[in-house]
Enzyme design. Structure first.
Site, PDB file in Angstrom:
ATOM      1  N   ASP A 207      37.758  95.114  -7.200  1.00  0.00           N
ATOM      2  CA  ASP A 207      37.850  94.761  -5.778  1.00  0.00           C
ATOM      3  C   ASP A 207      39.306  94.666  -5.339  1.00  0.00           C
ATOM      4  OD1 ASP A 207      35.335  94.494  -4.407  1.00  0.00           O
ATOM      5  OD2 ASP A 207      34.842  92.903  -5.828  1.00  0.00           O
TER       6      ASP A 207
ATOM      7  N   ARG B 122      28.203  83.698 -12.383  1.00  0.00           N
ATOM      8  CA  ARG B 122      28.916  84.137 -11.178  1.00  0.00           C
ATOM      9  C   ARG B 122      27.922  84.118 -10.034  1.00  0.00           C
ATOM     10  NH1 ARG B 122      32.723  89.370 -10.461  1.00  0.00           N
ATOM     11  NH2 ARG B 122      30.880  90.568 -11.057  1.00  0.00           N
TER      12      ARG B 122
ATOM     13  N   ASP C 107      23.025  72.505 -10.649  1.00  0.00           N
ATOM     14  CA  ASP C 107      21.952  71.515 -10.813  1.00  0.00           C
ATOM     15  C   ASP C 107      20.903  71.965 -11.825  1.00  0.00           C
ATOM     16  OD1 ASP C 107      23.165  69.842  -9.075  1.00  0.00           O
ATOM     17  OD2 ASP C 107      21.695  69.999  -7.467  1.00  0.00           O
TER      18      ASP C 107
ATOM     19  N   HIS D  69      26.260  90.922  -8.495  1.00  0.00           N
ATOM     20  CA  HIS D  69      25.942  92.347  -8.353  1.00  0.00           C
ATOM     21  C   HIS D  69      24.677  92.767  -9.108  1.00  0.00           C
ATOM     22  CE1 HIS D  69      29.701  93.209  -6.280  1.00  0.00           C
ATOM     23  NE2 HIS D  69      30.406  92.695  -7.262  1.00  0.00           N
TER      24      HIS D  69
ATOM     25  N   GLU E 230      40.561  88.555  -5.852  1.00  0.00           N
ATOM     26  CA  GLU E 230      40.215  89.967  -6.002  1.00  0.00           C
ATOM     27  C   GLU E 230      40.392  90.719  -4.676  1.00  0.00           C
ATOM     28  OE1 GLU E 230      36.123  90.530  -7.211  1.00  0.00           O
ATOM     29  OE2 GLU E 230      35.388  88.871  -6.005  1.00  0.00           O
TER      30      GLU E 230
HETATM   31  C1  3PY Z   1      35.980  93.157  -9.836  1.00  0.00           C
HETATM   32  O1  3PY Z   1      36.624  93.869 -10.626  1.00  0.00           O
HETATM   33  O2  3PY Z   1      36.000  93.285  -8.601  1.00  0.00           O
HETATM   34  C2  3PY Z   1      35.143  92.113 -10.373  1.00  0.00           C
HETATM   35  O3  3PY Z   1      34.524  91.400  -9.614  1.00  0.00           O
HETATM   36  C3  3PY Z   1      35.095  91.973 -11.842  1.00  0.00           C
HETATM   37  O4  3PY Z   1      34.293  90.963 -12.274  1.00  0.00           O
HETATM   38 MG    MG Z   2      34.575  91.901  -7.629  1.00  0.00          MG
END
Ligand code: 3PY
Ligand code: MG
Length: 233
Positions: free
Chosen positions: A145, A40, A54, A15, A119
Site C-alpha cells: 500500500d 489484523r 473481547d 483482505h 502504509e
Molecule cells: C501492505 O503491504 O500493504 C500490507 O498491508 C502488508 O500487510
Molecule cells: Mg496494506
C-alpha cells in the site's frame, strides 16, 4: 501453523474472507498451540477492535493509520481506562489467556499488543505524531500500500529512493520512541535481512501465499499452469 514455531500468527480479516466466528476459533487454536494469536482488523473502527479483543486476540494490527487522531482512536478502542475507553465485557478474552476476567482486566493494558500500520505517504509524513501516541507498541509498514500511495506498483521491497527513505524515517522514529519497528516481507531471506537491520515485528508472506506458491511450483514442475503468477500474500 501454530505449532510450526513462529512467535505469533496474525489472523487476516482485512483482505481474507474470514468472519468473526472463524477468527475466534482460530485465536483459541493458535493460543492452544503455544503461539500468540494476533489479528489484523478489516479497518480502524472501535467495533472491529472490540470484537476481536473481547473474543481472544492477544493483539491487534490496524491498517492504514495516517494521522495522530487515527492512532489515538486505535488506542482508545484497544486500551481500558485510563489509557483508553475500551468497553468492559466478555468471557473469551480471559479464557484465551487461561485466566479469569478480573485478572484479564487488570493486566490487559500491559499485555495486549497494539500495532498501527503505516502504509501510506500520509502516514509516513505523520510518523512522529502517530508513533508518539501513548499505548502504541509497534508500527508495521505495509510496503504494498505504501508503494501504491506513491503512485508506484505495489511491492514488498524496492530500491526506489522515496520508498527506502520512507522506511528509514518510520524505522528511526519508532526507535526514538521505544516502539518496535515492523514490516511485512515476502520470504525468509528478506526476514533475515530486516532482522539484521533491527526491525522487530516481521510478518512473512501469508498462509494462503505459501500454499499457492508451493502449489504453483508443483504445477510448473509438471508443466501445468503455464507459469501463472500468484499474489505473494
Ligand atoms: C501492505 O503491504 O500493504 C500490507 O498491508 C502488508 O500487510
Ligand atoms: Mg496494506
Amino acid at each position: 501453523m501454530a505449532r510450526v514455531g513462529f512467535d505469533w500468527l496474525t489472523v487476516e480479516l482485512e483482505h481474507a474472507p474470514i468472519d468473526i466466528e472463524t477468527a475466534v476459533q482460530s485465536f483459541g487454536a493458535i493460543a492452544a498451540g503455544g503461539c500468540a494469536p494476533l489479528v489484523r482488523v478489516p479497518w480502524n473502527t472501535g467495533e472491529n477492535i472490540k470484537r476481536v479483543l473481547d473474543n481472544g486476540a492477544w493483539g491487534v494490527v490496524v491498517p492504514m493509520v495516517n494521522s495522530r487522531a487515527e492512532a489515538e482512536a486505535v488506542v482508545d478502542a484497544a486500551r481500558y481506562q485510563p489509557l483508553g475507553n475500551r468497553s468492559v465485557g466478555g468471557q473469551l478474552h480471559a479464557a484465551s489467556f487461561d485466566t479469569d476476567p478480573a485478572t484479564y482486566y487488570e493486566r490487559a493494558n500491559e499485555e495486549i499488543l497494539v500495532v498501527v500500520m503505516i502504509e501510506h505517504v500520509k502516514g509516513v509524513e505523520a510518523a512522529e505524531a502517530i508513533i508518539s501516541v501513548a499505548g502504541v507498541d509497534a508500527v508495521f509498514i505495509g510496503p504494498n500500500d505504501l508503494s501504491n500511495s506513491m503512485g508506484k506498483k505495489p511491492v514488498f521491497d524496492s530500491d526506489d529512493r522515496q520508498f527506502v527513505e520512507a522506511l528509514q524515517h518510520v524505522y528511526q522514529t519508532a526507535r526514538k520512541h521505544g516502539v518496535a519497528p515492523g514490516i511485512h516481507v515476502v520470504d525468509a531471506a528478506a526476514a533475515q535481512r530486516r532482522l539484521k537491520e533491527g526491525w522487530q515485528f516481521i510478518a512473512i508472506t501469508s498462509e494462503a501465499g505459501m500454499m499457492l506458491a508451493k502449489a504453483r511450483e508443483i504445477a510448473n514442475t509438471l508443466g501445468l499452469g503455464a507459469g501463472k503468477g500468484v499474489a505473494k500474500y
